[in-house]
Design an enzyme around this catalytic site. Structure first.
Site, short mmCIF file in Angstrom:
data_model
loop_
_atom_site.label_atom_id
_atom_site.label_comp_id
_atom_site.label_asym_id
_atom_site.label_seq_id
_atom_site.Cartn_x
_atom_site.Cartn_y
_atom_site.Cartn_z
N THR A 1 -8.61 6.49 -1.60
CA THR A 1 -9.99 6.00 -1.71
C THR A 1 -10.99 7.12 -1.44
O THR A 1 -12.11 7.07 -1.94
CB THR A 1 -10.27 4.83 -0.75
OG1 THR A 1 -9.86 5.18 0.58
CG2 THR A 1 -9.54 3.57 -1.21
N LYS B 1 -14.81 8.25 -3.27
CA LYS B 1 -16.04 8.60 -2.55
C LYS B 1 -16.55 9.97 -2.99
O LYS B 1 -17.75 10.16 -3.22
CB LYS B 1 -15.79 8.58 -1.04
CG LYS B 1 -15.37 7.22 -0.51
CD LYS B 1 -14.76 7.32 0.87
CE LYS B 1 -14.04 6.04 1.25
NZ LYS B 1 -13.23 6.18 2.48
N HIS C 1 0.79 -1.22 0.00
CA HIS C 1 0.00 0.00 0.00
C HIS C 1 0.83 1.28 0.00
O HIS C 1 0.27 2.36 0.18
CB HIS C 1 -0.91 0.03 1.24
CG HIS C 1 -2.11 -0.85 1.13
ND1 HIS C 1 -3.27 -0.46 0.49
CD2 HIS C 1 -2.34 -2.10 1.59
CE1 HIS C 1 -4.16 -1.44 0.57
NE2 HIS C 1 -3.62 -2.45 1.22
N LYS D 1 1.03 14.48 1.09
CA LYS D 1 -0.37 14.73 0.74
C LYS D 1 -0.63 16.22 0.53
O LYS D 1 -1.67 16.62 0.03
CB LYS D 1 -1.29 14.15 1.81
CG LYS D 1 -1.23 12.62 1.87
CD LYS D 1 -2.14 12.04 2.93
CE LYS D 1 -2.03 10.54 3.01
NZ LYS D 1 -2.63 9.83 1.86
N LYS E 1 -7.63 14.21 4.58
CA LYS E 1 -6.68 13.10 4.52
C LYS E 1 -5.82 13.15 5.78
O LYS E 1 -5.76 14.18 6.47
CB LYS E 1 -5.74 13.23 3.31
CG LYS E 1 -6.42 13.05 1.95
CD LYS E 1 -5.41 13.22 0.83
CE LYS E 1 -6.07 12.99 -0.52
NZ LYS E 1 -6.48 11.59 -0.72
N ARG E 2 -5.16 12.03 6.05
CA ARG E 2 -4.11 12.04 7.06
C ARG E 2 -3.14 13.17 6.73
O ARG E 2 -2.78 13.37 5.57
CB ARG E 2 -3.42 10.68 7.05
CG ARG E 2 -2.23 10.53 7.96
CD ARG E 2 -1.82 9.07 8.01
NE ARG E 2 -1.59 8.51 6.66
CZ ARG E 2 -0.40 8.50 6.07
NH1 ARG E 2 0.66 9.03 6.66
NH2 ARG E 2 -0.26 7.96 4.86
#
Length: 835
Positions: free
Chosen positions: A678, A682, A379, A576, A570-571
């Site tokens: 993911t 969504k 991952h 990110k 997000k984390r």
């Protein structure tokens, strides 16, 4: 609030449907309405007090127990069917299962919504308040755990015989609060009250041996070498309800306990803590999800957690296998063990140990069975996330496992030298052991070598995994590598969380899309239908209004649903790039400061996510976002035109509210760093438009919906890699005026007037230390894409058309499709319908 109405808005069930449900669930499903109904009996007999005096929490527990009563016979029948037919079963091992709340999801999947809707209408029950009594299960943190939860949902919906294995953390990672802009971590004691969904199975406990014991020394638990000890794994089962309620699989979570250990002499002499040292050590093992890994003690606890999960789960699945199979060689034909990321990689030597030492098989047969039974999903491309554990820890705690690992490695390196003679550099990179002053075991290498399949989770991720991250292993075992692009369950993330949009879709194309998301492609012609566009816009406006009302009532913060809701959830991590988003906002803020009359579409920027407790820069980014929010709120020039909100304690329940309400989804990771994502899926299936980089699954999403319907920007993964040697962030500072002005404003303490210098580490990150994640390289391109986005938003019809095409193109990103590919290509498992 709209997400919470989904189970009470449907019409009452017709009599024939009600009778069908009664047959399916084994008899009575009278949930409420009289003294003998399930809800009323649980409210009275579980609490043994006057129902009029019960609390909202007790009302929630009564409803949950009533729903569990309905599913219990089907749950038992599912397990009986598997025992009778002895199919090949999936065993899914994951350190995280971010399942969120269970009540509304289970009601939806059991098809009980019409029945419960009628019950709520007839009663005076505060349904929305009751739902809030259920905490989000503290069993996961981010995308890894949420993916695992979606996968379990899909396996049950597709009637695949499967069981999930995880740990029963007493506390979640932490409960996030914000104080003066800073993240603070509070205990997330989600199991403070009994969980009505779990069933303890003490008779199924397993014993796990370690090569050391523990004692209290200086107030801390310390290992005692040479004195073996035993941990007890106590299973707690949770139902996993497939859509339609036909199959109810199990999520088995392990809690750690000690044997009957109690040092009576120490206790009698007043040393109460030492008397219970073994018990404290054991029970602390599953106390917290993700202990602080900035310390050796935290890393050591994580190491033991991973072994505990694997050892308990393999013991349990082998026990199940042996009930119906005498021949050990049949294990790969009866069990598909999937390792969800690198955490359970110790399954390789553990399964070998069981086959060698307990089944007494020879090495070659044991190795063949191990490889054909295990499969591994990677991952991440981040080197620090590919776990490497000190070899000394194996020597201390698991010496037999180390012997097995070293023998696997010897045979591996012999094969590499035979296939690539003279290439000792390749030998060193392929080895399971990382040499150096302190030797480490490379757990990702171990998982790849010890399994028959290694897959990434998006096309670009799988390609980079093969070409960069583990290139030598991919060249050694090319047939083992593949891709399985992630997906999410449409039951929770559209049907449940966005009932208005779900109803609009169903009225147009029928309800088959709930279990076959590819049906959404039938919406494409409707993108040009003005009446459908109007209905679509109405659902988005309703979701935004509901979110704004919930935010006001729960936190006192106000947002305007007539602004663009621009979300980044997000984390918190540098790759990110929440910091890049913040820089975009600073530029927009600067434009208004320089030209107050500038035409600008009103925007609300919504951030959410947790930073790891020891990740100081990530926590500083949260602080900057909050200071940015406060500064913009206080400036009359921008008030009502720009607003920034950081939403604390991001979890599944918050996502169920925010995602349907969002107009824009930010997927802006540095290209080549995001495995898949993911949340992007969504947002897409809920009609938000994506502004993002060509990274992870966003690339495939744009292909499905058409790149013209996405706002893509920035460097590609190849460009990021190619520019590593010469990239200089100072060029952007020197040559791009808006970049320079934004940074100068930050570093002038404009956003930290009462805390001068607090954001100096951001200067170091962006300029002094080379801007590793290339924020400045992508900022101007990001702003250009942002301008195109706002131009489209000005045309409401064109925006709605584009959003509908995104929903219509999201069918590929159902976890049902992903699981079908795993089942066909990796597990070779077929559906096993429950009679």
């Amino acid at each position: 609030m709209s997400a919470r109405k989904s189970v009470v808005v449907r019409e009452a069930a017709p009599p024939d449907a009600l009778e069908s449900l009664r047959r399916q669930y084994g008899g009575r499903i009278e949930l409420t309405g009289n003294a003998d109904a399930l809800y009323e009996r649980h409210l009275l007999f579980d609490n043994v007090i006057d129902p009029a005096a019960t609390t909202p929490r007790e009302h929630y527990e009564a409803v949950a127990h009533s729903v569990r009563d309905v599913l219990s016979q089907r749950w038992i029948r599912t397990e009986q069917t598997y025992a009778q037919l002895n199919p090949k079963r999936i065993y899914y091992l994951s350190m995280e299962f971010l399942i969120g709340r269970s009540l509304t999801n289970n009601i939806t999947n059991l098809m009980l919504s019409p029945i419960w809707s009628e019950a709520v209408r007839r009663s005076s029950m505060d349904w929305l308040g009751l739902i809030e009594e259920e905490p989000d299960a503290g069993l996961g943190n981010g995308g890894l755990g949420r993916l695992a939860a979606c996968f379990l949902d899909s396996m049950a919906t597709m009637q695949l015989p499967a069981i999930g294995y995880g740990l029963r953390y007493e506390y979640g990672i932490f409960r996030q609060t914000i104080d003066h802009g800073w993240q603070h971590e509070k205990p997330d004691h989600w199991l403070r009250r009994p969980d009505p969904w779990e069933v303890a199975r003490p008779d199924d406990k397993v014993e796990i041996e370690l090569n050391c014991s523990f004692e209290v020394r200086g107030g801390a638990l310390s290992p005692i070498l040479g004195r073996p000890s035993t941990l007890i794994g106590i299973p707690f089962d949770r139902p996993v309800v497939g859509y339609g309620g036909k199959t109810i699989n199990t999520l088995r979570l392990w809690a750690a306990g000690a044997g009957d250990f109690f040092d009576f002499q120490a206790f009698s002499h007043g040393d109460f803590v030492a008397a219970l040292a073994e018990t404290l050590a054991a029970e602390s093992l599953t106390r917290v999800l993700y202990p602080d890994d900035s310390t050796t003690q935290g890393q050591g606890l994580r190491f033991v957690q991973e072994y505990f999960l694997v050892a308990c789960s393999l013991a349990d699945l082998i026990r199940r296998f042996r009930r119906a199979n005498a021949d050990w060689s049949a294990l790969p034909d009866k069990a598909a063990i999937q390792l969800n990321d690198t955490h359970p990689s110790i399954a390789v030597p553990e399964l070998m140990r069981l086959l060698l030492d307990e089944a007494h098989l020879g090495w070659d047969q044991a190795w063949d069975i191990t490889q054909r039974t295990l499969a591994y999903t990677n991952h991440t491309l981040l080197p620090e996330a590919l776990e490497k554990w000190p070899l000394a820890w194996f020597e201390t705690l698991l010496p037999r496992h180390l012997e097995i690992i070293l023998e696997i490695n010897r045979r591996l390196l012999d094969e590499v030298r035979r296939r690539f003679p003279g290439d000792e550099g390749r030998v060193g990179r392929t080895s399971l052991i990382e040499e150096g002053p302190s030797k480490h075991v490379r757990m990702a290498n171990l998982a790849i070598v010890g399994s028959h399949s290694t897959n990434g989770v998006a096309a670009i991720h799988s390609a980079l995994l093969r070409s960069n991250t583990v290139r030598d292993l991919a060249e050694t075992f090319p047939d083992r590598f593949g891709n399985k692009t992630n997906g999410v369950t449409p039951r929770r993330w559209l049907a449940l969380s966005n009932p208005a949009l779900a109803r609009t879709i169903t009225e147009s194309i029928g309800e088959d899309w709930i279990a076959d998301l590819g049906q959404l492609a039938r919406l494409k012609p409707l993108a040009d239908d003005s009446s459908f566009r109007d209905a679509f816009r109405s659902t988005k406006r309703a979701a935004k209004s509901a979110f704004a009302e919930w935010l006001r009532s729960s936190s006192g913060q106000t947002v305007d649903p007539d602004t663009i809701f621009d979300s980044h959830v997000k984390r918190i991590h540098e790759y990110k790039r929440q910091l890049l988003n913040a820089l975009r906002i600073v530029v927009l803020y600067n434009r208004l400061r320089k030209n107050p009359g500038l035409a600008m579409t009103p925007r609300t920027f919504l951030f959410a996510g947790k930073a790891a407790a020891a990740y100081r820069l990530a926590k500083l980014i949260i602080k900057f976002v909050n200071n940015l929010a406060a500064t913009i709120d206080a400036d009359p020039i921008t008030r009502g035109r720009l607003k920034v909100v950081f939403l604390p304690e991001y979890n599944v329940s918050l996502a169920e509210r925010l995602i349907p309400a969002s107009d824009v989804s930010n997927q802006i990771s540095t290209a080549g760093y995001e495995a898949s994502g993911t949340s992007n899926m969504k947002f897409m299936m809920n009609g938000a438009l994506t502004i993002g980089t060509r990274d992870g699954a966003t690339i495939e999403m744009a292909q499905e919906a058409g790149e013209d319907n996405f706002f893509l920007f920035g460097l590609t993964a190849d460009q990021v890699a190619d520019s590593r040697g010469w990239y200089n962030p100072h060029w952007h500072y020197d040559n791009q005026p808006e970049v320079r002005e934004a940074l100068d404003l930050i570093f002038s303490d404009h956003f930290s007037r009462n805390e001068p210098g607090i954001f100096a580490p951001l200067r170091d990150t962006l300029l002094t230390h080379g801007d590793h994640y290339m924020h400045l390289a992508d900022l101007v391109s990001y702003l250009d894409a942002d301008g195109a986005l706002c131009a489209l938003y000005a045309d409401s019809g064109a925006w709605a058309r584009t959003a509908i095409l995104n929903v219509a193109g999201s069918g590929k990103f159902s976890s049902d499709r992903t699981i079908a590919e795993y089942a066909s290509d990796i597990w070779h498992v077929k559906p096993c319908p429950v009679s």
